[in-house]
Design a protein around this motif. Structure first.
Motif, PDB file in Angstrom:
ATOM      1  N   LEU A 108       0.834  -1.204   0.000  1.00  0.00           N
ATOM      2  CA  LEU A 108       0.000   0.000   0.000  1.00  0.00           C
ATOM      3  C   LEU A 108       0.868   1.253   0.000  1.00  0.00           C
ATOM      4  N   PHE A 109       1.919   1.222   0.819  1.00  0.00           N
ATOM      5  CA  PHE A 109       2.864   2.335   0.837  1.00  0.00           C
ATOM      6  C   PHE A 109       3.428   2.568  -0.561  1.00  0.00           C
ATOM      7  N   ILE A 113       2.919   5.889  -2.719  1.00  0.00           N
ATOM      8  CA  ILE A 113       4.080   6.740  -2.991  1.00  0.00           C
ATOM      9  C   ILE A 113       4.313   6.829  -4.490  1.00  0.00           C
ATOM     10  N   SER A 114       4.276   5.659  -5.155  1.00  0.00           N
ATOM     11  CA  SER A 114       4.813   5.634  -6.519  1.00  0.00           C
ATOM     12  C   SER A 114       3.852   6.178  -7.553  1.00  0.00           C
ATOM     13  N   ILE A 115       2.535   5.949  -7.399  1.00  0.00           N
ATOM     14  CA  ILE A 115       1.628   6.408  -8.461  1.00  0.00           C
ATOM     15  C   ILE A 115       1.626   7.936  -8.573  1.00  0.00           C
ATOM     16  N   VAL A 204       7.906   3.922  -9.368  1.00  0.00           N
ATOM     17  CA  VAL A 204       7.901   5.312  -9.846  1.00  0.00           C
ATOM     18  C   VAL A 204       8.396   5.357 -11.276  1.00  0.00           C
ATOM     19  N   ARG A 205       9.498   4.659 -11.514  1.00  0.00           N
ATOM     20  CA  ARG A 205      10.066   4.659 -12.862  1.00  0.00           C
ATOM     21  C   ARG A 205       9.133   3.951 -13.835  1.00  0.00           C
ATOM     22  N   GLN A 206       8.503   2.878 -13.349  1.00  0.00           N
ATOM     23  CA  GLN A 206       7.581   2.128 -14.206  1.00  0.00           C
ATOM     24  C   GLN A 206       6.366   2.986 -14.590  1.00  0.00           C
ATOM     25  N   PRO A 245       0.444  -2.526 -16.873  1.00  0.00           N
ATOM     26  CA  PRO A 245       1.750  -3.143 -16.645  1.00  0.00           C
ATOM     27  C   PRO A 245       2.130  -3.158 -15.166  1.00  0.00           C
ATOM     28  N   LEU A 246       1.656  -2.153 -14.436  1.00  0.00           N
ATOM     29  CA  LEU A 246       1.955  -2.086 -13.003  1.00  0.00           C
ATOM     30  C   LEU A 246       1.302  -3.270 -12.284  1.00  0.00           C
ATOM     31  N   ILE A 247       0.084  -3.596 -12.693  1.00  0.00           N
ATOM     32  CA  ILE A 247      -0.619  -4.707 -12.055  1.00  0.00           C
ATOM     33  C   ILE A 247       0.089  -6.028 -12.352  1.00  0.00           C
TER      34      ILE A 247
END
Lengths: 325, 380
Positions: A108-109, A113-115, A204-206, A245-247
């Protein structure tokens, strides 16, 4: 959909068995066993060792041990831990929950954070904020988890804001259920943060790369040509496509979270599966190790299943294929 | 169902005006949706045929790359009158699409509109703020793109994609917008639109996707439709059907159309006026009859000569072998000096490589940029 889930769950069984078989062979191939250390002790006679070996079943060949273990598994018996002198099931129960919760919270963190940061980096590509975010995520990726864990410990010790180690405070039993939850979260915060940092850095990069790719697609141009406001173009048309792709990555992340948890749990002394696996490995406790590895493989396969289901939920093209096989 | 099949079959046979009229008088008028009625009323009030709707003057759209500056549109002049169809023709890479995207101000980095003016209904679009521009895009000027499949969002339903512009521009509720979307989908000839609105683009054929694109573009009843090679990626039969839909709706709503194409057959059928583009400049602008019967610019002549003619096996038609234009479209980073067409031009003169000829009006509606027709130019 239900058929699909049942199919996938059933296909888990042979996979777990195969992983277990492989693990048994590997444990057997390693020199020595649980009693090797004891046999070096001059006060213990070789006869005692031999009788113990018979008692634990360690004198049998590995495939007999494997089949005994499989038969036990079928009846819910995970075997006996030699080093803890307790049934494995008793040992891993709470630790599985601890590690699973830790993994869930850090996931969850990582997402929270990343999105947003990934979206910001993509929207301000090549601007200073994008450069800062990219370099920072690269910096985090190049730090070993061990170092980050130690840093977190140092922070907890010097600031006094967070407890060092453990899952609960003294007197936990007397707290109200809400206070119990906040107490647990208070303990979980630092280890989960450390665990999620690496994943966030990757995510984040993804997110940045996929969103940039998506935003250059023709359908984004169509959405803009319709006169939709920018935030609608980015979030409704862009981000929804960029999440797929993130999923897919998320399925594998659960397992890599576990391997990250090995280090973090040991350093921050979080009573989870990671530290237990390490103990089992060091003391060559076969059934305990088997239970840990089985949990890891279930986490990997279950994570992939979950990712597939989520993907079917977010991407209609996946759904369509399933509906008409 | 019968009507839908009839409609499709009709589209296959011909998309002539007569067929369209028969179609409209037949099945569709009895169930004319309120969307159409309202849209038609709106058109009757606002759209005076012949009045100037869009005027592009000296448009400069430049792309700054590491290798240099590409002038994709280099002084483009265009005029589209109310209810008129202007065809913008030229080879690939001559700046047609860039011109269209500039009109909507959808040019992305590293490109930018470096100069000129785009006057639409009396206001210069280049002077509007981005939020004012949002009210033009989709509502006043809509665009249909070349690749219908990739131009539709794969994760949103058909209904949502048509309805969202209606929600944004016409301030309708989601439910009303979906009802309107259904009506528009029916108008562009998508069968069973009540069920189709829940589908996703990948469940539709290429032709249906392009109908959907047209539905999306027309949903807010724009005054100007820009169609960027709307049929290039479709097969012949589907092309005919799509053109039928476009022709029908254009006539019905007195729509102005900027048709970008390199298909001269399409131009002959559709356009009122033709602008021929070469390396970012309009080299000839004339009514469609003048272009086909009396082309002036050597490039236009070359384009017309490069149409293959179906004469094979027909004894009454003289077999004409088609000729291509010599050479290739020059690299936009290394344009030849003077008239950029000079190196390929069969009528090249000594002064051609010196400077680019200015637009010369031959009559009120025929403009050409060539020294052959420049009265000031001294013959060699």
């Amino acid at each position: 959909m239900t058929t699909f889930i049942v199919q996938r769950l059933l296909s888990l069984i042979p996979l777990v068995l195969a992983v277990a078989l492989f693990s048994f062979v590997l444990i057997d191939a390693a020199p020595g066993d649980f009693l090797t250390e004891l046999s070096l002790n001059p006060h213990v006679s070789p006869e005692t060792i031999a009788s113990l070996r018979t008692k634990y079943g360690l004198d049998r060949p590995w495939y007999i041990q494997y089949f005994k273990w499989v038969r036990g598994m079928a009846t819910g018996d995970f075997g006996y831990s030699f080093s803890y002198n307790r049934p494995v099931l008793d040992l891993i129960g709470e630790r599985v929950i601890n590690t699973s919760l830790l993994a869930l919270i850090s996931l969850l963190f990582a997402l929270t954070i990343s999105i947003p940061f990934g979206v910001i980096a993509a929207l301000y590509r090549y601007k200073w904020i994008d450069k800062v975010l990219c370099s920072f995520s690269f910096l985090i990726l190049s730090f070993p988890s061990l170092f980050l864990s130690l840093l977190a410990m140092l922070f907890a010790a010097s600031s006094g804001w967070f407890p060092i180690g453990g899952t609960r405070s003294l007197g936990y039993e007397n707290l109200s259920s809400i206070r119990k939850l906040t107490d647990f979260l208070h303990h979980a915060f630092l280890p989960a943060l450390v665990l999620s940092l690496r994943m966030s850095a990757i995510y984040v990069r993804q997110v940045r790369v996929t969103l940039l790719d998506v935003l250059s697609q023709d359908y984004i141009r169509t959405a803009r040509a319709k006169g939709l406001p920018k935030r609608m173009v980015i979030f409704k048309h862009g981000l929804r496509n960029a999440l797929n792709p993130l999923i897919s990555m998320f399925g594998n992340s659960l397992a890599s979270l576990l391997s990250g948890a090995f280090v973090v749990e040991v350093v921050i002394s979080w009573p989870g599966i990671g530290s237990l696996t390490l103990t089992a490995l060091l003391s060559r406790d076969p059934y305990l190790l088997m239970a840990c590895l089985t949990y890891a493989s279930i986490l990997l396969l279950g994570g992939n299943l979950l990712a597939d289901l989520l993907l079917a939920f977010t991407d209609p093209r996946v759904r369509f294929v399933r509906a008409n096989p | 169902m019968l009507s839908a099949r009839f409609h499709d079959y009709d589209g296959v046979l011909s998309w002539s005006a007569a067929a369209s009229r028969r179609l409209r008088s037949g099945v569709e008028t009895s169930t004319t949706p309120s969307w159409r009625k309202q849209a038609k009323q709106a058109c009757a009030l606002q759209r005076v045929p012949g009045e100037l709707l869009l005027e592009v003057k000296n448009l400069q759209t430049h792309f700054s790359l590491d290798q240099g500056v590409i002038k994709a549109a280099d002084g483009v002049d265009l005029r589209v009158a109310q209810g008129e169809t202007l065809a913008l023709v030229g080879e690939s890479g001559c700046g047609k699409t860039v011109t269209a995207l500039s009109i909507l101000r959808l040019i992305d980095e590293p490109g930018r509109i470096a100069g000129g003016s785009i006057t639409f209904k009396g206001q210069d679009l280049l002077r509007l703020t981005e939020s004012e521009m949002l009210r033009i895009r989709g509502k006043e000027i809509a665009m249909v793109f070349q690749e219908p499949m990739s131009s539709l969002n794969p994760v949103l339903t058909v209904g949502d994609q048509v309805a969202e512009a209606v929600q944004v521009h016409l301030k309708k509720s989601k439910k009303e917008a979906l009802r309107l979307a259904t009506a528009v989908l029916r108008a562009v000839g998508i069968p069973d639109p009540d069920r189709r609105i829940a589908d996703y683009p990948h469940q539709l054929s290429g032709g249906a996707c392009q109908r959907l694109m047209i539905a999306m573009a027309l949903s807010c009843n724009p005054s100007l439709l820009i169609a960027d090679e709307p049929t290039s990626s479709l097969d012949g039969i589907t092309q005919a059907q799509i053109l039928d839909v476009l022709a029908r709706l254009k006539a019905e709503f007195n729509l102005s159309l900027l048709l970008i194409t390199h298909n001269l057959g399409l131009v002959a059928q559709f356009a009122d006026r033709v602008a021929v583009m070469y390396t970012g400049k309009i080299v000839e602008d004339a009514p469609v009859n003048a272009i086909f019967k009396n082309p002036k610019h050597p490039y236009t002549v070359g384009l017309l000569n490069s149409i293959p003619r179906l004469s094979h096996g027909n004894p009454r038609v003289r077999r004409v072998k088609f000729r291509s234009i010599d050479g290739n479209v020059p690299d936009l980073l290394a344009l030849p000096p003077g008239c950029t067409f000079a190196p390929r031009c069969p009528d090249r003169m000594a002064k051609c490589p010196m400077s680019f000829p200015e637009p010369t009006p031959l009559d009120a509606r025929h403009i050409v940029r060539c020294f052959k027709f420049d009265p000031q130019a001294v013959p060699d």
